[in-house]
Design a protein around this motif. Structure first.
Motif, PDB file in Angstrom:
ATOM      1  N   UNK A  36       0.807  -1.225   0.000  1.00  0.00           N
ATOM      2  CA  UNK A  36       0.000   0.000   0.000  1.00  0.00           C
ATOM      3  C   UNK A  36       0.840   1.275   0.000  1.00  0.00           C
ATOM      4  N   UNK A  37       2.123   1.190  -0.299  1.00  0.00           N
ATOM      5  CA  UNK A  37       2.989   2.372  -0.358  1.00  0.00           C
ATOM      6  C   UNK A  37       2.958   2.948  -1.773  1.00  0.00           C
ATOM      7  N   UNK A  38       1.847   3.592  -2.108  1.00  0.00           N
ATOM      8  CA  UNK A  38       1.682   4.101  -3.466  1.00  0.00           C
ATOM      9  C   UNK A  38       2.674   5.220  -3.784  1.00  0.00           C
ATOM     10  N   UNK A  39       3.236   5.868  -2.778  1.00  0.00           N
ATOM     11  CA  UNK A  39       4.298   6.854  -3.006  1.00  0.00           C
ATOM     12  C   UNK A  39       5.537   6.228  -3.605  1.00  0.00           C
ATOM     13  N   UNK A  40       5.701   4.941  -3.371  1.00  0.00           N
ATOM     14  CA  UNK A  40       6.861   4.233  -3.923  1.00  0.00           C
ATOM     15  C   UNK A  40       6.795   4.163  -5.444  1.00  0.00           C
ATOM     16  N   UNK A  41       5.607   4.255  -6.020  1.00  0.00           N
ATOM     17  CA  UNK A  41       5.474   4.207  -7.475  1.00  0.00           C
ATOM     18  C   UNK A  41       6.250   5.361  -8.099  1.00  0.00           C
ATOM     19  N   UNK A  42       6.125   6.545  -7.539  1.00  0.00           N
ATOM     20  CA  UNK A  42       6.859   7.724  -8.016  1.00  0.00           C
ATOM     21  C   UNK A  42       8.368   7.492  -7.894  1.00  0.00           C
ATOM     22  N   UNK A  43       8.801   6.920  -6.787  1.00  0.00           N
ATOM     23  CA  UNK A  43      10.228   6.678  -6.568  1.00  0.00           C
ATOM     24  C   UNK A  43      10.776   5.653  -7.562  1.00  0.00           C
ATOM     25  N   UNK A  44       9.998   4.620  -7.866  1.00  0.00           N
ATOM     26  CA  UNK A  44      10.422   3.629  -8.848  1.00  0.00           C
ATOM     27  C   UNK A  44      10.533   4.266 -10.227  1.00  0.00           C
ATOM     28  N   UNK A  45       9.562   5.113 -10.598  1.00  0.00           N
ATOM     29  CA  UNK A  45       9.628   5.816 -11.893  1.00  0.00           C
ATOM     30  C   UNK A  45      10.894   6.656 -11.987  1.00  0.00           C
ATOM     31  N   UNK A  46      11.211   7.388 -10.934  1.00  0.00           N
ATOM     32  CA  UNK A  46      12.399   8.238 -10.919  1.00  0.00           C
ATOM     33  C   UNK A  46      13.674   7.404 -11.094  1.00  0.00           C
ATOM     34  N   UNK A  47      13.761   6.298 -10.380  1.00  0.00           N
ATOM     35  CA  UNK A  47      14.938   5.428 -10.488  1.00  0.00           C
ATOM     36  C   UNK A  47      15.026   4.799 -11.877  1.00  0.00           C
ATOM     37  N   UNK A  48      13.890   4.437 -12.450  1.00  0.00           N
ATOM     38  CA  UNK A  48      13.881   3.875 -13.802  1.00  0.00           C
ATOM     39  C   UNK A  48      14.352   4.901 -14.817  1.00  0.00           C
ATOM     40  N   UNK A  49      13.908   6.147 -14.650  1.00  0.00           N
ATOM     41  CA  UNK A  49      14.349   7.221 -15.552  1.00  0.00           C
ATOM     42  C   UNK A  49      15.870   7.378 -15.472  1.00  0.00           C
ATOM     43  N   UNK A  50      16.432   7.362 -14.276  1.00  0.00           N
ATOM     44  CA  UNK A  50      17.891   7.468 -14.111  1.00  0.00           C
ATOM     45  C   UNK A  50      18.602   6.307 -14.796  1.00  0.00           C
TER      46      UNK A  50
END
Length: 155
Positions: A36-50
């Motif tokens: 339920x840590x939906x904020x982690x979705x943003x963090x995964x996107x950022x890491x994927x972009x890097x």
């Protein structure tokens, strides 16, 4: 790894030997996301972009982020145990795997009018990925997609 820690780097410590003697570097992102840590979705996107910014596949970043967001969100909304996201990029393309700990296998379905914005994630993956699939994995499953030339199911 716990929480939002990510690991980006060369998988296996360096060059990867390809059929026909080709060599290339493979880069890896692995992240565990909590239930339920939906904020982690943003963090995964950022890491994927890097990860993709430093690769020949930077042009696929927007599609990769969208599809990864869909798979991670599905895992977090429809399971109670979190997920593990693994992305691998090399000169051939990108592969993203989202492992959760629920054995039920998802299937794409056309959402009804009453579904609002829900129920379209796997349809997007099916439409935009070069290859994708679901496989059982121990106590759970892996939903994966690939972007790039020569994308083929490994399972």
């Amino acid at each position: 790894m716990t929480g939002h820690q990510a690991r980006i780097g060369s998988a296996g410590g360096g060059p990867v030997r390809r059929p026909g003697g080709q060599q290339g570097e493979r880069r890896l992102l692995r992240r565990r996301v909590g239930h339920a840590d939906l904020g982690a979705v943003r963090d995964v996107r950022r890491a994927l972009r890097e990860l993709l910014d430093a690769s020949p596949h930077a042009g696929a970043t927007d599609v990769a982020e969208l599809l990864t967001s869909e798979l991670v969100t599905n895992a977090l909304v429809h399971t109670e145990h979190g997920a593990v996201v693994t992305a691998t990029v090399d000169e051939d393309g990108l592969r993203v795997e989202v492992r959760d700990f629920v054995a039920a296998l998802p299937t794409p379905h056309a959402p009804s009018d009453g579904d609002g914005t829900h129920g379209r994630g796997l349809l997007l993956v099916e439409a935009l990925a070069d290859a994708w699939g679901v496989c059982e994995h121990g106590m759970g499953k892996v939903v994966w997609f690939e972007l790039g030339a020569g994308a083929t199911p490994p399972y």
